[in-house]
Write a protein that holds these residues in place. Structure first.
Motif, mmCIF file in Angstrom:
data_model
loop_
_atom_site.group_PDB
_atom_site.id
_atom_site.type_symbol
_atom_site.label_atom_id
_atom_site.label_comp_id
_atom_site.label_asym_id
_atom_site.label_seq_id
_atom_site.Cartn_x
_atom_site.Cartn_y
_atom_site.Cartn_z
ATOM 1 N N ALA A 1 48.299 15.473 32.480
ATOM 2 C CA ALA A 1 47.547 16.636 32.979
ATOM 3 C C ALA A 1 47.579 17.786 31.972
ATOM 4 O O ALA A 1 46.602 18.514 31.821
ATOM 5 C CB ALA A 1 48.122 17.078 34.320
ATOM 6 N N VAL A 2 48.697 17.934 31.271
ATOM 7 C CA VAL A 2 48.813 19.052 30.315
ATOM 8 C C VAL A 2 48.114 18.709 28.998
ATOM 9 O O VAL A 2 47.531 19.578 28.350
ATOM 10 C CB VAL A 2 50.305 19.414 30.069
ATOM 11 C CG1 VAL A 2 50.445 20.383 28.911
ATOM 12 C CG2 VAL A 2 50.932 20.001 31.329
ATOM 13 N N CYS A 3 48.142 17.417 28.621
ATOM 14 C CA CYS A 3 47.565 16.944 27.343
ATOM 15 C C CYS A 3 48.302 17.560 26.151
ATOM 16 O O CYS A 3 49.462 17.937 26.268
ATOM 17 C CB CYS A 3 46.098 17.271 27.255
ATOM 18 S SG CYS A 3 45.080 16.113 28.105
ATOM 19 N N ASP A 4 47.567 17.743 25.080
ATOM 20 C CA ASP A 4 48.200 18.118 23.825
ATOM 21 C C ASP A 4 48.181 19.639 23.641
ATOM 22 O O ASP A 4 47.589 20.132 22.692
ATOM 23 C CB ASP A 4 47.415 17.408 22.701
ATOM 24 C CG ASP A 4 48.254 17.264 21.466
ATOM 25 O OD1 ASP A 4 49.480 17.446 21.556
ATOM 26 O OD2 ASP A 4 47.675 17.001 20.391
ATOM 27 N N GLU A 5 48.791 20.357 24.563
ATOM 28 C CA GLU A 5 48.736 21.839 24.508
ATOM 29 C C GLU A 5 50.130 22.410 24.780
ATOM 30 O O GLU A 5 50.915 21.785 25.489
ATOM 31 C CB GLU A 5 47.829 22.377 25.627
ATOM 32 C CG GLU A 5 46.390 21.983 25.526
ATOM 33 C CD GLU A 5 45.537 22.666 26.603
ATOM 34 O OE1 GLU A 5 45.905 23.770 27.063
ATOM 35 O OE2 GLU A 5 44.519 22.076 26.978
ATOM 36 N N PRO A 6 50.389 23.614 24.264
ATOM 37 C CA PRO A 6 51.633 24.273 24.689
ATOM 38 C C PRO A 6 51.500 24.642 26.171
ATOM 39 O O PRO A 6 50.376 24.864 26.642
ATOM 40 C CB PRO A 6 51.683 25.529 23.818
ATOM 41 C CG PRO A 6 50.277 25.768 23.407
ATOM 42 C CD PRO A 6 49.583 24.443 23.381
ATOM 43 N N PHE A 7 52.602 24.674 26.891
ATOM 44 C CA PHE A 7 52.504 24.911 28.337
ATOM 45 C C PHE A 7 53.728 25.670 28.854
ATOM 46 O O PHE A 7 54.814 25.560 28.301
ATOM 47 C CB PHE A 7 52.335 23.583 29.094
ATOM 48 C CG PHE A 7 53.503 22.635 28.921
ATOM 49 C CD1 PHE A 7 53.673 21.921 27.735
ATOM 50 C CD2 PHE A 7 54.449 22.464 29.933
ATOM 51 C CE1 PHE A 7 54.757 21.051 27.562
ATOM 52 C CE2 PHE A 7 55.536 21.598 29.770
ATOM 53 C CZ PHE A 7 55.678 20.886 28.582
#
Ligand code: UTP
Length: 292
Positions: free
Chosen positions: A120-126
């Protein structure tokens, strides 16, 4: 550097410290005043510019997904009674933030829960928010972490100085070097004794992780209680020189602990109903003195 647009909020735990109520009501829906703590922390995320919240959910806690639906039988009855405006606060929030879910079939630890949000987050900072930690601050705590991330490019965790008597309850940082409120960590030690603790800077339930953290979590073996521990992944980040403990501005309430839950309700109750609470506290003190 990618924008921080998403927050993962784990809500799949068993809430055993709040039994018996958590047998029927998820801990994350217990309220401060009339508002569930989960809604309060999503408001913090929205106020920090977060566009999507991924709830890591348990199949046994359907009440949480129902809370964010707008088409339940209750919604329809409220509408028929012309009272839907009573839910304006929640509806407005849902217009600002998209809520999605990622299942965690069994509660196998906080690190495992966060790993469940990978797709759900994929390749991103979170951002990661522990929903039982409420933070009262001038600038929303998640926004403070986003600013700290933009400055350092590292994983960031909110931290604060902790009284000696409480150090054994928290993850505590070993600090390599500090620049003002930015403390570059060399390790995170889970619940050390006050004597063994390398500092008094504790882990507070707001985090910002770069996308590579998912890979680290995948490679993290089960630790304490045979669970995948988020603290172990943070330790790996610290060893790579990529973990910053940021001294946030504000005050936390740990509503996951029954005494902290009462403190939050008294604090916000006093803030919102000052006169009534002052009168009531006087009665409580008089009563307890006459009972001695
Ligand atoms: P806690 O340790 O405070 O929650 O985890 P818990 O395990 O539900 O509580 P107790 O200790 O039994 O009373 C912090 C957050 O992480 C979630 C919890 O739902 C809580 O919101 N969590 C924890 C998960 O989603 N999955 C897990 O495996 C563990």
């Amino acid at each position: 550097m990618s924008e921080v647009r998403k927050a993962a909020i784990p809500v799949a735990g068993m809430g055993t410290r709040f039994l018996p109520v958590t047998k029927a009501v998820p801990k994350e829906l217990l309220p401060v005043g009339t508002k569930p703590t989960l809604q309060i922390v999503i408001e913090e995320a929205a106020a920090s510019g977060i566009e999507e919240v991924v709830l890591i959910t348990s199949p046994d806690k359907q009440e949480i997904t129902n809370f964010f639906r707008t088409d339940t039988a209750y919604d329809q009855k409220l509408k028929a009674a012309g009272k839907e405006a009573l839910l304006d606060g929640l509806s407005d929030l849902l217009k600002k933030v998209k809520i999605t879910t990622a299942p965690q079939e069994n509660p196998k630890g906080l690190g495992h829960a966060i790993l469940c949000a990978k797709e759900a987050v994929c390749d991103e900072p979170f951002i990661v928010i522990l929903p039982d930690v409420l933070i009262e601050s001038r600038t929303p705590c998640c926004k403070q972490l986003i600013d700290a991330y933009k400055k350092t490019g590292c994983a960031v965790n909110a931290t604060e100085h902790t009284p000696k008597s409480q150090i054994h309850l928290y993850g505590i940082y070993d600090i390599e070097r500090s620049e003002n409120k930015f403390h570059y960590a060399s390790a995170v030690i889970e619940k050390p004794s006050a004597e063994e603790a390398p500092s008094d800077l504790s882990v507070v339930g707001r985090y910002l992780f770069p996308a590579e953290t998912f890979k680290i979590l995948e490679e993290t073996p089960p630790g304490k209680n045979n669970e995948i521990q988020l603290a172990d992944a943070m330790n790996t980040l610290a060893k790579m020189g990529k973990m910053v403990a940021y001294e946030y501005e504000g005050r936390q309430f740990d509503t996951g602990d029954p005494a902290g839950f009462l403190q939050a309700n008294i604090f916000y109750g006093y803030k919102n109903h000052k006169k009534e609470i002052e009168q009531f506290m006087e009665e409580v003190i008089n009563h307890s003195q006459s009972a001695v």
